[in-house]
Design a protein around this motif. Structure first.
Motif, mmCIF file in Angstrom:
data_model
loop_
_atom_site.group_PDB
_atom_site.id
_atom_site.type_symbol
_atom_site.label_atom_id
_atom_site.label_comp_id
_atom_site.label_asym_id
_atom_site.label_seq_id
_atom_site.Cartn_x
_atom_site.Cartn_y
_atom_site.Cartn_z
ATOM 1 N N ILE A 190 0.921 -1.265 -0.007
ATOM 2 C CA ILE A 190 -0.114 0.006 0.129
ATOM 3 C C ILE A 190 0.939 1.151 0.177
ATOM 4 N N SER B 121 -3.034 1.393 -9.174
ATOM 5 C CA SER B 121 -3.292 0.412 -8.308
ATOM 6 C C SER B 121 -3.637 -0.882 -9.312
ATOM 7 N N THR C 84 -1.679 -1.126 -3.919
ATOM 8 C CA THR C 84 -2.855 -0.221 -3.923
ATOM 9 C C THR C 84 -2.439 1.247 -3.730
#
Lengths: 115, 111
Positions: A12, A86, A113
């Motif tokens: 992330i 993403s 992400t």
């Protein structure tokens, strides 16, 4: 024998950051290709490397770069991340450079992400 | 026009049904053709290569029509385990675009 391995499995990041994804091909395979798969789409070709040289590049901006090391492992770098980056990033290895009848074996991918 | 186009799906079929997937490709220079299978949140895996003479692997039959630039995959006697996304893939002779994928067709086999 181990298949294609990729790290990390999940990542992330926030917009503007950069990311490095890693891939180790099957032992004896000298060609590595990178693909991006966004949700609901098929994988899209980003780069192909063979014997440490870039042999093909897909339609991706210069924020995307890659390299292959003497042991044939590879890194994919993405700078200035955008929300649209993403995706699942897939690495595939094959024995030779070209498509044709050379089967490409995919790793499990890195799910990136961008928030 | 997309390089590789597939039926949009999804296909929902009962166990034991026969299901056919169709695919067209735009580049007549394409030399190699494949069907890949992708399970949810997993990597694509080669199901079978597609040859001009057509080829069969158990319950799966693939056909290629170069003149029409058309590829098909037929699955007979569908099993629950066949539920997946099926990706039509072509490759050019050169190394610049090793594999070109279609969007995929989702198959759900229902008990």
């Amino acid at each position: 024998d181990a298949g294609v391995t990729q790290s990390p499995t999940h990542l992330i990041k926030t917009r503007g950051q950069h990311v490095t994804l890693r891939c180790s091909p099957i032992s004896g395979h000298k060609s590595v290709s990178w693909y991006q798969q966004v949700l609901g789409q098929g994988p899209q070709f980003i780069f192909q490397y063979y014997e440490k040289e870039e042999r093909g590049r897909g339609n991706f901006p210069d924020r995307f770069s890659a390299r292959q090391f003497p042991n044939y492992s590879s890194e994919l770098n993405v700078n200035a991340l955008l929300l649209g980056d993403s995706a699942l990033y897939l690495c595939a290895s094959s024995i030779r450079t070209s498509g044709g009848t050379n089967e490409q074996f995919f790793g499990p991918g890195t799910r990136l992400t961008v928030l | 026009r997309k390089e590789v186009e597939q039926d949009p799906g999804p296909f929902n079929v009962p166990e034991g049904a026969t299901v056919a997937f169709n695919c067209t490709y735009s580049n007549s220079a394409s030399q190699s053709f494949f069907w890949y299978r992708q399970d949810c949140r997993k990597e694509p895996k080669l199901l079978m290569s597609v040859y001009s003479s057509g080829n069969e692997d158990g319950r799966f039959t693939a056909q290629l029509n170069r003149a029409s630039q058309y590829i098909s995959l037929l699955i007979r006697d569908s099993k629950l385990s066949d539920s997946a996304t099926y990706l039509c893939v072509v490759a050019l002779p050169s190394g610049n675009t090793p594999l070109v994928f279609g969007k995929g067709t989702r198959l759900s086999v229902i008990a």
